[in-house]
Design a protein around this motif. Structure first.
Motif, PDB file in Angstrom:
ATOM      1  N   UNK A 164       0.829  -1.218   0.000  1.00 16.26           N
ATOM      2  CA  UNK A 164       0.000   0.000   0.000  1.00 16.26           C
ATOM      3  C   UNK A 164       0.858   1.261   0.000  1.00 16.26           C
ATOM      4  N   UNK A 165       1.862   1.311   0.874  1.00 18.89           N
ATOM      5  CA  UNK A 165       2.700   2.506   0.980  1.00 18.89           C
ATOM      6  C   UNK A 165       3.380   2.823  -0.349  1.00 18.89           C
ATOM      7  N   UNK A 166       3.819   1.790  -1.059  1.00 16.60           N
ATOM      8  CA  UNK A 166       4.481   2.021  -2.349  1.00 16.60           C
ATOM      9  C   UNK A 166       3.513   2.655  -3.351  1.00 16.60           C
ATOM     10  N   UNK A 167       2.267   2.202  -3.351  1.00 13.39           N
ATOM     11  CA  UNK A 167       1.293   2.770  -4.279  1.00 13.39           C
ATOM     12  C   UNK A 167       0.959   4.219  -3.913  1.00 13.39           C
ATOM     13  N   UNK A 214       1.961  10.040  -4.920  1.00 14.42           N
ATOM     14  CA  UNK A 214       2.551  11.306  -4.470  1.00 14.42           C
ATOM     15  C   UNK A 214       3.583  11.824  -5.475  1.00 14.42           C
ATOM     16  N   UNK A 215       4.296  10.903  -6.143  1.00 12.56           N
ATOM     17  CA  UNK A 215       5.237  11.353  -7.166  1.00 12.56           C
ATOM     18  C   UNK A 215       4.489  11.981  -8.338  1.00 12.56           C
ATOM     19  N   UNK A 216       3.311  11.457  -8.620  1.00  7.91           N
ATOM     20  CA  UNK A 216       2.490  12.001  -9.695  1.00  7.91           C
ATOM     21  C   UNK A 216       1.849  13.327  -9.303  1.00  7.91           C
ATOM     22  N   UNK A 218       0.414  13.250   0.406  1.00  8.71           N
ATOM     23  CA  UNK A 218       1.500  12.950   1.354  1.00  8.71           C
ATOM     24  C   UNK A 218       1.205  11.627   2.053  1.00  8.71           C
ATOM     25  N   UNK A 219       2.225  10.803   2.170  1.00  9.14           N
ATOM     26  CA  UNK A 219       2.104   9.559   2.917  1.00  9.14           C
ATOM     27  C   UNK A 219       2.607   9.775   4.337  1.00  9.14           C
ATOM     28  N   UNK A 220       1.801   9.406   5.299  1.00  9.26           N
ATOM     29  CA  UNK A 220       2.211   9.348   6.699  1.00  9.26           C
ATOM     30  C   UNK A 220       2.075   7.893   7.139  1.00  9.26           C
ATOM     31  N   UNK A 221       3.024   7.441   7.929  1.00  5.47           N
ATOM     32  CA  UNK A 221       2.973   6.047   8.373  1.00  5.47           C
ATOM     33  C   UNK A 221       2.988   6.000   9.894  1.00  5.47           C
ATOM     34  N   UNK A 222       2.121   5.172  10.462  1.00  2.00           N
ATOM     35  CA  UNK A 222       2.084   5.011  11.917  1.00  2.00           C
ATOM     36  C   UNK A 222       2.289   3.546  12.272  1.00  2.00           C
TER      37      UNK A 222
END
Length: 358
Positions: A50-53, A58-60, A65-69
């Motif tokens: 999921x994080x990679x997608x 986000x690159x596009x 923004x990705x935040x991870x907990x």
């Protein structure tokens, strides 16, 4: 060096192991007619790709923004994490398996910038294949503080509010129950009011595998309470038999009409903007067509006693007590009939006990 302007709205999306399917949710945000937003996707310790997608999205589009907990196992923690990072004047929520129509943010921002504290829109309910299962009706967008006590009313993906409002009432709380019901009620208790529209700008996923279908009902609304478990079982069988169903239905409809007339006359009553229908008549009509008054009754221990009760998916015992109190106050005819039936069942159980002792 110039700093990018603050976004007008922060979109908060908690996710867990959604994999590539998260791209559809991201796409529904990047397609918005409003462009000054940020999207905070909070991965709740996802263990798949999921994080990679999300990083790909986000690159596009750098507004994502990705935040991870660490793993919470509940969306409240990730939502609170995103609230602490949010920069927008307003906050909108989007669950990772729902999507928005392209004008969703335009609609909710028009309400919020017009003075609303909380905004909610209508919805379509679709299965994983995209087949339409249900759609909100204008009367379902009516709102009053008593509606908020009694029911969930609006899913997170349909709601936006001014930043800071959630934090002022303690933020999102985890627990056994529907966390959105809990938060909207605390906001209501603090004086916030919903402004709504009938526009169906949100597509909700209808899938039995979603978390909403797995939330346990830890609390109960008691219809009758007994000293003898046999009396409780007798009451349950009586209600399930349908013997007095017509009388119960008539009483409930009369109570509902009186209750709604009182709410509609209250200045706090909200109808969707632009809708000129009769909310009392529409809600009463929906009640009349409901297939069953009590589809999920069960007998449970009630302290040292036994209750015939309905399950409640609220988060706290205090909320369950408020539901019980309000239902009894707003349905006096119905509960008079239930109390009479309970007395009959208690007498029958008492006679059986006496016969057993002779």
């Amino acid at each position: 060096m110039e700093h990018a302007p603050e976004p007008r709205v922060s979109v908060i999306c908690p996710t867990y192991n959604r994999s590539r399917a998260i791209l559809d949710t991201l796409a529904s945000v990047t397609a918005q007619t409003v462009t000054d937003w940020e999207m905070l996707v909070v991965s709740d310790g996802s263990t798949d790709d999921t994080d990679d997608w999300v990083r790909h999205g986000a690159r596009t589009d750098p507004r994502i923004r990705l935040l991870r907990t660490e793993r919470h196992g509940h969306p409240s923690g990730p939502r609170n994490t995103a609230l602490a990072e949010a920069r927008g004047e307003f906050v909108a929520y989007l669950d990772h398996d729902d999507q928005w129509r392209a004008d969703h943010l335009e609609v909710v921002l028009s309400l919020l910038e017009g003075g609303a504290e909380l905004a909610a829109t209508g919805f379509e309910l679709r299965d994983p294949r995209g087949t339409l299962r249900a759609a909100s009706q204008p009367y379902e967008m009516c709102w009053h503080p008593e509606f908020q006590v009694l029911g969930v009313v609006f899913e997170p993906s349909r709601v936006a509010h001014r930043r800071g409002l959630a934090e002022r009432v303690g933020g999102w709380r985890a627990g056994a129950g529907l966390e959105d019901w809990d938060l909207w009620l605390r906001m209501t208790d603090a004086g916030a009011r919903f402004t709504t529209v009938a526009d169906r700008t949100t597509v909700l996923l209808d899938d039995s595998g979603t978390r909403r279908h797995r939330i346990p009902a830890r609390h109960r609304l008691p219809l009758a309470v007994f000293d003898d478990p046999r009396a409780a079982r007798s009451m349950l069988e009586l209600l399930r038999s349908g013997r007095d169903a017509a009388a119960y239905r008539t009483a409930q409809l009369a109570d509902t009409e009186e209750w709604l007339a009182r709410l509609v006359a209250d200045e706090r009553f909200t109808r969707p903007l632009g809708w000129q229908g009769d909310p009392a008549a529409e809600i009463a009509r929906a009640r009349r067509s409901a297939p069953d008054l009590w589809p999920d009754l069960l007998v449970v221990r009630w302290g040292e006693r036994y209750a015939v009760a309905q399950p409640l998916r609220c988060s706290t015992a205090e909320h369950a007590e408020r539901v019980t109190s309000l239902v009894r106050r707003s349905q006096p005819r119905l509960f008079a009939l239930l109390d009479a039936a309970a007395a009959e069942c208690a007498r029958t159980a008492g006679n059986l006990t006496g016969a057993g002792r002779r």
